[in-house]
Design a protein around this motif. Structure first.
Motif, short mmCIF file in Angstrom:
data_model
loop_
_atom_site.label_atom_id
_atom_site.label_comp_id
_atom_site.label_asym_id
_atom_site.label_seq_id
_atom_site.Cartn_x
_atom_site.Cartn_y
_atom_site.Cartn_z
N ARG A 91 -75.08 60.74 95.02
CA ARG A 91 -74.57 62.09 95.31
C ARG A 91 -75.03 62.54 96.68
N PHE A 92 -74.19 63.32 97.33
CA PHE A 92 -74.61 64.04 98.53
C PHE A 92 -74.47 65.51 98.17
N GLY A 93 -75.59 66.18 97.88
CA GLY A 93 -75.50 67.57 97.41
C GLY A 93 -74.71 67.59 96.12
N ARG B 247 -70.18 63.89 94.35
CA ARG B 247 -70.46 62.57 93.78
C ARG B 247 -69.69 61.53 94.58
N ALA B 248 -70.35 60.95 95.56
CA ALA B 248 -69.67 59.97 96.42
C ALA B 248 -69.41 58.68 95.65
N LEU B 249 -70.36 58.32 94.77
CA LEU B 249 -70.16 57.18 93.86
C LEU B 249 -70.56 57.62 92.47
N GLY C 296 -57.91 54.14 98.74
CA GLY C 296 -58.08 55.48 98.19
C GLY C 296 -58.03 56.47 99.32
N GLU C 297 -57.82 57.75 98.96
CA GLU C 297 -57.66 58.75 100.02
C GLU C 297 -58.99 59.01 100.71
N SER C 298 -58.92 59.74 101.80
CA SER C 298 -60.11 60.10 102.54
C SER C 298 -61.10 60.86 101.64
N GLY C 299 -62.35 60.47 101.70
CA GLY C 299 -63.36 61.17 100.90
C GLY C 299 -63.52 60.61 99.50
N SER C 300 -62.80 59.53 99.16
CA SER C 300 -62.88 59.00 97.79
C SER C 300 -64.13 58.17 97.55
N GLY C 301 -64.85 57.83 98.63
CA GLY C 301 -66.12 57.12 98.46
C GLY C 301 -66.10 55.68 98.94
N LYS C 302 -65.03 55.29 99.61
CA LYS C 302 -64.86 53.88 100.01
C LYS C 302 -65.97 53.42 100.98
N SER C 303 -66.18 54.21 102.04
CA SER C 303 -67.19 53.79 103.02
C SER C 303 -68.59 53.83 102.42
N THR C 304 -68.82 54.82 101.57
CA THR C 304 -70.13 54.89 100.91
C THR C 304 -70.34 53.64 100.06
N LEU C 305 -69.30 53.23 99.35
CA LEU C 305 -69.42 52.03 98.51
C LEU C 305 -69.78 50.82 99.38
N ASP D 267 -64.93 47.77 107.31
CA ASP D 267 -64.58 49.17 107.11
C ASP D 267 -63.44 49.54 108.05
N GLU D 268 -62.24 49.63 107.51
CA GLU D 268 -61.05 49.99 108.31
C GLU D 268 -60.99 49.21 109.63
N PRO D 269 -60.99 47.88 109.57
CA PRO D 269 -61.08 47.11 110.82
C PRO D 269 -59.89 47.28 111.75
N THR E 1 -59.75 50.14 103.29
CA THR E 1 -58.61 50.50 104.13
C THR E 1 -57.80 51.66 103.52
N HIS E 2 -57.20 52.44 104.43
CA HIS E 2 -56.23 53.44 104.01
C HIS E 2 -54.86 52.80 103.87
N ASP E 3 -54.75 51.61 104.47
CA ASP E 3 -53.45 51.04 104.75
C ASP E 3 -53.02 50.10 103.62
N1 LIG Z 1 -74.18 61.10 104.84
C1 LIG Z 1 -73.45 61.95 104.11
N2 LIG Z 1 -73.89 63.22 103.92
C2 LIG Z 1 -73.17 64.09 103.16
N3 LIG Z 1 -72.02 63.78 102.54
C3 LIG Z 1 -71.53 62.54 102.70
C4 LIG Z 1 -72.22 61.57 103.50
N4 LIG Z 1 -71.49 60.42 103.47
C5 LIG Z 1 -70.40 60.67 102.71
N5 LIG Z 1 -70.43 61.94 102.24
C6 LIG Z 1 -69.44 62.55 101.36
O1 LIG Z 1 -69.20 61.64 100.29
C7 LIG Z 1 -67.80 61.59 99.96
C8 LIG Z 1 -67.29 60.17 100.13
O2 LIG Z 1 -67.29 59.86 101.53
P1 LIG Z 1 -66.83 58.45 102.10
O3 LIG Z 1 -67.00 58.48 103.58
O4 LIG Z 1 -67.48 57.37 101.35
O5 LIG Z 1 -65.26 58.45 101.74
P2 LIG Z 1 -64.11 57.52 102.28
O6 LIG Z 1 -63.24 57.24 101.11
O7 LIG Z 1 -64.69 56.35 102.98
O8 LIG Z 1 -63.37 58.46 103.31
P3 LIG Z 1 -62.66 58.08 104.70
O9 LIG Z 1 -61.49 57.26 104.30
O10 LIG Z 1 -62.28 59.41 105.27
O11 LIG Z 1 -63.67 57.33 105.52
C9 LIG Z 1 -67.12 62.60 100.87
O12 LIG Z 1 -67.01 63.82 100.18
C10 LIG Z 1 -68.09 62.74 102.03
O13 LIG Z 1 -67.97 64.00 102.62
#
Ligand SMILES: Nc1ncnc2c1ncn2[C@@H]1O[C@H](COP(=O)(O)OP(=O)(O)OP(=O)(O)O)[C@@H](O)[C@H]1O
Length: 251
Positions: free
Chosen positions: A13-15, A18-20, A37-46, A169-171, A202-204
């Protein structure tokens, strides 16, 4: 055959976000897995969590059957230099802009113990040619290169040590469409020729269709669907995947 990388119960979690949220994922040797998945779905965090750059609050990640966090920091750093590679969206994050193209490739070889200058230079030239950069440009700084060339250089730097698993990550993000197509073709050929396992965020959807054997669809930090690429894209089961696929078809 055992999974190369396997994760279960990943949560972070970030605050209040729930990123994952209880994510399970596995990738097999030689497999290309797209995470969409759409922006913010947690892909980069994963991707950051799977590659050990960020620790999850809960869950376990095994590479080759070993818990990557239990093995310790030194083992994790060694994995990052050897069996793993990471290709960033922005080549500046994966390259050293102040050293030459050849130096960028050679540095990774040297971090794996290579010492013979002639061999390192020969391998750097070979890899420049493989990613279709003129080997005569070996001593130029990456900043002289176009965005597509920088990305190909980052790929050469990553693959020169023959990792078994590459996180991407989105190469192709931020590149012109024609440059993206060329890069995707190159990645597909390299993955096949080197039997690489790749986890690509990827978004693509079209890129996922071209490259991936299997697709994982994320939404709000959860995996909502996964399966073989053609099945997921041609016969999506989850309403969110249906929306994702139909919005691409309508675009
Ligand atoms: N370091 C961080 N601090 C606070 N919130 C974060 C942090 N990293 C990610 N988040 C939040 O976690 C959620 C998932 O983010 P993440 O970047 O993993 O999504 P994503 O699917 O990769 O999006 P994008 O396609 O826009 O890169 C989002 O709500 C994001 O704002």
């Amino acid at each position: 055959m055992n999974a190369l990388l396997e994760a279960q119960g990943l949560s972070l979690r970030f605050g209040r976000v729930r990123a994952l949220d209880d994510v399970a994922i596995a990738i097999w040797p030689g497999e290309v897995l797209a995470v969409v998945g759409e922006s913010g779905s947690g892909k980069s965090t994963l991707l950051r969590v799977l590659s050990g750059q960020q620790r999850p609050e809960a869950g376990i990640i095994r590479f080759d059957g070993t818990d990557i966090h239990e093995a310790g920091e030194a083992a994790l750093r060694r994995l990052s230099r050897t069996d793993w590679g990471f290709v960033h969206q922005n080549p500046r994050d994966g390259l050293r802009m102040a050293i030459s193209a050849g130096g960028n490739i050679g540095e990774r070889l040297m971090s794996n113990g290579a010492r013979h200058y002639g061999d390192i230079r020969a391998q750097a030239k070979d890899w420049l040619a493989r990613v279709e950069i003129d080997p005569a440009r070996i001593d130029e700084l990456p900043r002289n290169f176009s965005g597509g060339m920088q990305q190909r250089l980052q790929i050469a730097r990553t693959l020169v040590t023959r990792p078994r698993l590459v996180f991407m990550d989105e190469p192709t993000g931020g590149l012109d469409v024609s440059v993206q197509a060329k890069l995707l073709d190159m990645l597909r050929a390299l993955a096949r020729d080197l039997s690489l396992a790749i986890i690509i965020v990827t978004h693509d959807i079209a890129a996922a269709r071209l490259l991936a054997h299997r697709i994982v669809v994320m939404r709000h930090g959860q995996v909502v669907e996964e399966g073989l690429t053609d099945r997921v894209l041609d016969d999506p089961q989850h309403p969110y995947t249906q929306l994702l696929v139909s919005s691409v078809l309508a675009a």
